[in-house]
Structure formats: C-alpha cells, structure tokens
Design a protein around this motif. Structure first.
Motif, mmCIF file in Angstrom:
data_model
loop_
_atom_site.group_PDB
_atom_site.id
_atom_site.type_symbol
_atom_site.label_atom_id
_atom_site.label_comp_id
_atom_site.label_asym_id
_atom_site.label_seq_id
_atom_site.Cartn_x
_atom_site.Cartn_y
_atom_site.Cartn_z
ATOM 1 N N GLY A 31 83.231 -30.083 81.890
ATOM 2 C CA GLY A 31 83.760 -29.892 83.228
ATOM 3 C C GLY A 31 84.145 -31.167 83.931
ATOM 4 O O GLY A 31 85.086 -31.184 84.724
ATOM 5 N N PHE A 32 83.429 -32.269 83.640
ATOM 6 C CA PHE A 32 83.615 -33.474 84.434
ATOM 7 C C PHE A 32 84.003 -34.722 83.644
ATOM 8 O O PHE A 32 84.510 -35.679 84.230
ATOM 9 N N PHE A 33 83.787 -34.727 82.327
ATOM 10 C CA PHE A 33 83.972 -35.978 81.597
ATOM 11 C C PHE A 33 84.969 -35.887 80.446
ATOM 12 O O PHE A 33 86.004 -36.547 80.472
ATOM 13 N N LEU A 34 84.661 -35.095 79.432
ATOM 14 C CA LEU A 34 85.474 -35.064 78.219
ATOM 15 C C LEU A 34 85.718 -33.635 77.760
ATOM 16 O O LEU A 34 84.885 -32.754 77.974
ATOM 17 N N GLN A 35 86.865 -33.435 77.103
ATOM 18 C CA GLN A 35 87.159 -32.134 76.522
ATOM 19 C C GLN A 35 88.029 -32.334 75.293
ATOM 20 O O GLN A 35 88.877 -33.233 75.259
ATOM 21 N N ALA A 36 87.803 -31.515 74.277
ATOM 22 C CA ALA A 36 88.562 -31.618 73.033
ATOM 23 C C ALA A 36 89.803 -30.744 73.082
ATOM 24 O O ALA A 36 89.761 -29.607 73.554
ATOM 25 N N PHE A 37 90.907 -31.290 72.583
ATOM 26 C CA PHE A 37 92.160 -30.553 72.484
ATOM 27 C C PHE A 37 92.817 -30.871 71.151
ATOM 28 O O PHE A 37 92.443 -31.830 70.473
ATOM 29 N N TYR A 38 93.793 -30.062 70.787
ATOM 30 C CA TYR A 38 94.581 -30.343 69.593
ATOM 31 C C TYR A 38 96.048 -30.450 70.005
ATOM 32 O O TYR A 38 96.449 -29.972 71.067
ATOM 33 N N ILE A 39 96.856 -31.110 69.167
ATOM 34 C CA ILE A 39 98.281 -31.279 69.442
ATOM 35 C C ILE A 39 99.026 -30.101 68.823
ATOM 36 O O ILE A 39 99.027 -29.924 67.607
ATOM 37 N N PRO A 40 99.701 -29.262 69.649
ATOM 38 C CA PRO A 40 100.276 -28.025 69.149
ATOM 39 C C PRO A 40 101.707 -28.132 68.640
ATOM 40 O O PRO A 40 102.198 -27.204 68.002
ATOM 41 N N SER A 41 102.413 -29.224 68.921
ATOM 42 C CA SER A 41 103.832 -29.289 68.576
ATOM 43 C C SER A 41 104.232 -30.715 68.237
ATOM 44 O O SER A 41 103.421 -31.642 68.302
ATOM 45 N N GLN A 42 105.514 -30.901 67.907
ATOM 46 C CA GLN A 42 106.032 -32.210 67.537
ATOM 47 C C GLN A 42 106.495 -33.015 68.744
ATOM 48 O O GLN A 42 107.028 -34.114 68.584
ATOM 49 N N MET A 44 105.205 -34.910 70.962
ATOM 50 C CA MET A 44 104.686 -36.239 71.283
ATOM 51 C C MET A 44 104.704 -37.184 70.086
ATOM 52 O O MET A 44 104.042 -38.228 70.088
ATOM 53 N N GLU A 45 105.467 -36.826 69.060
ATOM 54 C CA GLU A 45 105.635 -37.761 67.948
ATOM 55 C C GLU A 45 106.457 -38.961 68.431
ATOM 56 O O GLU A 45 107.261 -38.834 69.345
ATOM 57 N N PRO A 46 106.229 -40.154 67.856
ATOM 58 C CA PRO A 46 105.415 -40.430 66.673
ATOM 59 C C PRO A 46 103.951 -40.747 66.977
ATOM 60 O O PRO A 46 103.153 -40.894 66.060
ATOM 61 N N GLY A 47 103.581 -40.877 68.245
ATOM 62 C CA GLY A 47 102.217 -41.281 68.578
ATOM 63 C C GLY A 47 101.173 -40.240 68.264
ATOM 64 O O GLY A 47 100.073 -40.556 67.797
ATOM 65 N N LEU A 48 101.488 -38.963 68.523
ATOM 66 C CA LEU A 48 100.565 -37.865 68.294
ATOM 67 C C LEU A 48 101.257 -36.809 67.454
ATOM 68 O O LEU A 48 102.350 -36.347 67.814
ATOM 69 N N LEU A 49 100.624 -36.434 66.359
ATOM 70 C CA LEU A 49 101.229 -35.510 65.403
ATOM 71 C C LEU A 49 100.621 -34.115 65.525
ATOM 72 O O LEU A 49 99.529 -33.946 66.062
ATOM 73 N N VAL A 50 101.342 -33.133 65.007
ATOM 74 C CA VAL A 50 100.874 -31.752 65.036
ATOM 75 C C VAL A 50 99.491 -31.655 64.404
ATOM 76 O O VAL A 50 99.236 -32.205 63.328
ATOM 77 N N ASN A 51 98.584 -30.967 65.107
ATOM 78 C CA ASN A 51 97.206 -30.717 64.679
ATOM 79 C C ASN A 51 96.291 -31.936 64.785
ATOM 80 O O ASN A 51 95.119 -31.855 64.372
ATOM 81 N N ASP A 52 96.765 -33.046 65.344
ATOM 82 C CA ASP A 52 95.832 -34.111 65.699
ATOM 83 C C ASP A 52 94.805 -33.555 66.671
ATOM 84 O O ASP A 52 95.128 -32.736 67.535
ATOM 85 N N LYS A 53 93.581 -34.011 66.558
ATOM 86 C CA LYS A 53 92.521 -33.619 67.498
ATOM 87 C C LYS A 53 92.235 -34.807 68.410
ATOM 88 O O LYS A 53 92.042 -35.927 67.940
ATOM 89 N N ILE A 54 92.239 -34.560 69.705
ATOM 90 C CA ILE A 54 92.051 -35.644 70.662
ATOM 91 C C ILE A 54 90.956 -35.297 71.669
ATOM 92 O O ILE A 54 90.624 -34.129 71.866
ATOM 93 N N LEU A 55 90.402 -36.331 72.265
ATOM 94 C CA LEU A 55 89.514 -36.168 73.404
ATOM 95 C C LEU A 55 90.275 -36.569 74.658
ATOM 96 O O LEU A 55 90.957 -37.597 74.692
ATOM 97 N N VAL A 56 90.165 -35.746 75.682
ATOM 98 C CA VAL A 56 90.795 -36.002 76.970
ATOM 99 C C VAL A 56 89.696 -36.361 77.968
ATOM 100 O O VAL A 56 88.708 -35.643 78.088
#
Length: 219
Positions: A31-42, A44-56
């Motif tokens: 709720g306040f600090f971190l949350q996990a997400f995945y990259i659903p599409s192309q 944000m390439e080339p920096g972030l690729l499809v299905n990359d897992k990121i912390l926000v």
C-alpha cells in the motif's frame, strides 16, 4: 517468579501470529512502499521488455508529483488496455500473492512522463523531435534512437495531469492515441500507482530503472 516461568504461546498459535503479522506487513508494504508489476507490451522497449518483472516504489510521490522523465505505472484511465495487456491470477495462491503485492499485477499501464501540469507538448520539429515548453528533446532512450513518426499534436497539459508516452514510439498506444477520448489523452496524477524502480526478472538483466537527463533543461 523468574522470567523462565513466564508462559509462552503454543507453537501453533505462534505460527499463526507470525503468518498474520507477515501478511499485514506485506499489505502495508504494497500500500505504501513497493508493489510488483510485469511489463505487458512492447511499448517501453528497449529499456523494458515484454514479461519483465519490476518493482514500483511509491515513496517518491508521498509528498510530490511525478516529474518529466519518470517511468510510471498507472491505472487504466478508461479503455487504454487491450486483452493482451492484462494478466489474471489463475489460482488461490496467485490471487493471495497478488493481494499482498507479491504476484505481478495486471490491469495497469507503464509509460514515460513527457509533460506535467502546465506544460505545452508539441510534435514535431523538422528533425522529428518532441518539444516541451519550446525545448526540443534529445531522447536517446527511444527504441532504435528513432524520432517521432510524424503524428502532429500540440497540447497543454491540465493541472494535476500528465502526458505520457512509450519509449517504443512506433508501438505504443499512449496519450497520442487517446487524444480524442473524453480525457483528452491525459492521465490524472491520482491514477499513478508509483515509479518504476527495479527490474527483478530476468536475473541477467536485473537492475535499476534509471531516469534520463533529457528533461533537465526543460523549464
């Protein structure tokens, strides 16, 4: 009575208490600090690729608003997401992990903030570059370093809103595509979940999602 005579909870009760405490801490972190997400599409390439897992991370926006150049995750403003860009938790374990922020969440978008409230964003100059408040951007982070594809627009971002675009400009359904929508293609700051911070998967590309210095000269 000595300290050794004090009563302890049974092991099963201690275990339940530990699990409940851990779950509560996880919900607070989500709720306040971190949350996990995945990259659903192309988009944000080339920096972030499809299905990359990121912390926000959400700390940056506790007492402030997104800045130009930030890569942000935000709720769908309405009709932006396609079926291919959503992910569903398929079993109770995944659904439970999603609830506490440990299963990568779908139903969101990720784009780069190009303009904030009060900015004028224009496309394009003779070199295909965007300009923000009259300053042309040298966006070296774009897919292939390519400039804009020629779609023209001239917008002023309302207060409390953002103009967002993907780094893969040729394959990104971003603010440009939604100019004719009721919201005019703008994203309300209150819809922003947080700022992309760390790529955690795949392991061979783990690393921070860094801010460019492109926008430093824009005032």
């Amino acid at each position: 009575m000595s300290g050794t005579d004090s009563k302890h909870l049974p092991v099963w009760q201690e275990s339940i208490l530990l699990v409940v405490t851990a779950l509560l801490m996880a919900v607070i972190v989500k709720g306040f600090f971190l949350q996990a997400f995945y990259i659903p599409s192309q988009s944000m390439e080339p920096g972030l690729l499809v299905n990359d897992k990121i912390l926000v991370q959400k700390v940056s926006y506790w007492f402030g608003s997104p800045h130009r150049g930030d890569v942000v995750v935000f709720d769908d403003p309405g009709g932006w997401l396609g079926q291919a860009e959503t992910i569903t938790a398929h079993n109770p374990v995944q659904k439970g992990l999603e609830l506490i922020g440990l299963f990568p969440t779908g139903g969101h978008l990720i784009k780069r903030v190009v303009g904030v409230g009060g900015d004028r964003v224009v496309c394009c100059d003779s070199a295909g570059r965007l300009s923000v408040n009259g300053t042309a951007l040298d966006e070296s982070y774009l897919m292939g370093g390519a400039p804009m594809d020629g779609q023209k627009f001239d917008v002023e971002v309302p207060d409390g809103h953002l103009w967002v675009m993907g780094d893969n400009r040729g394959n990104s359904a971003d603010s440009r595509v939604h100019l004719g929508d009721p919201g005019g293609g703008f994203v309300a700051e209150e819809q922003v979940v947080g700022k992309a911070w760390l790529r955690v998967w795949p392991l061979n590309r783990m690393g921070l999602v860094r801010d460019p210095d492109t926008f430093a000269q824009v005032s």
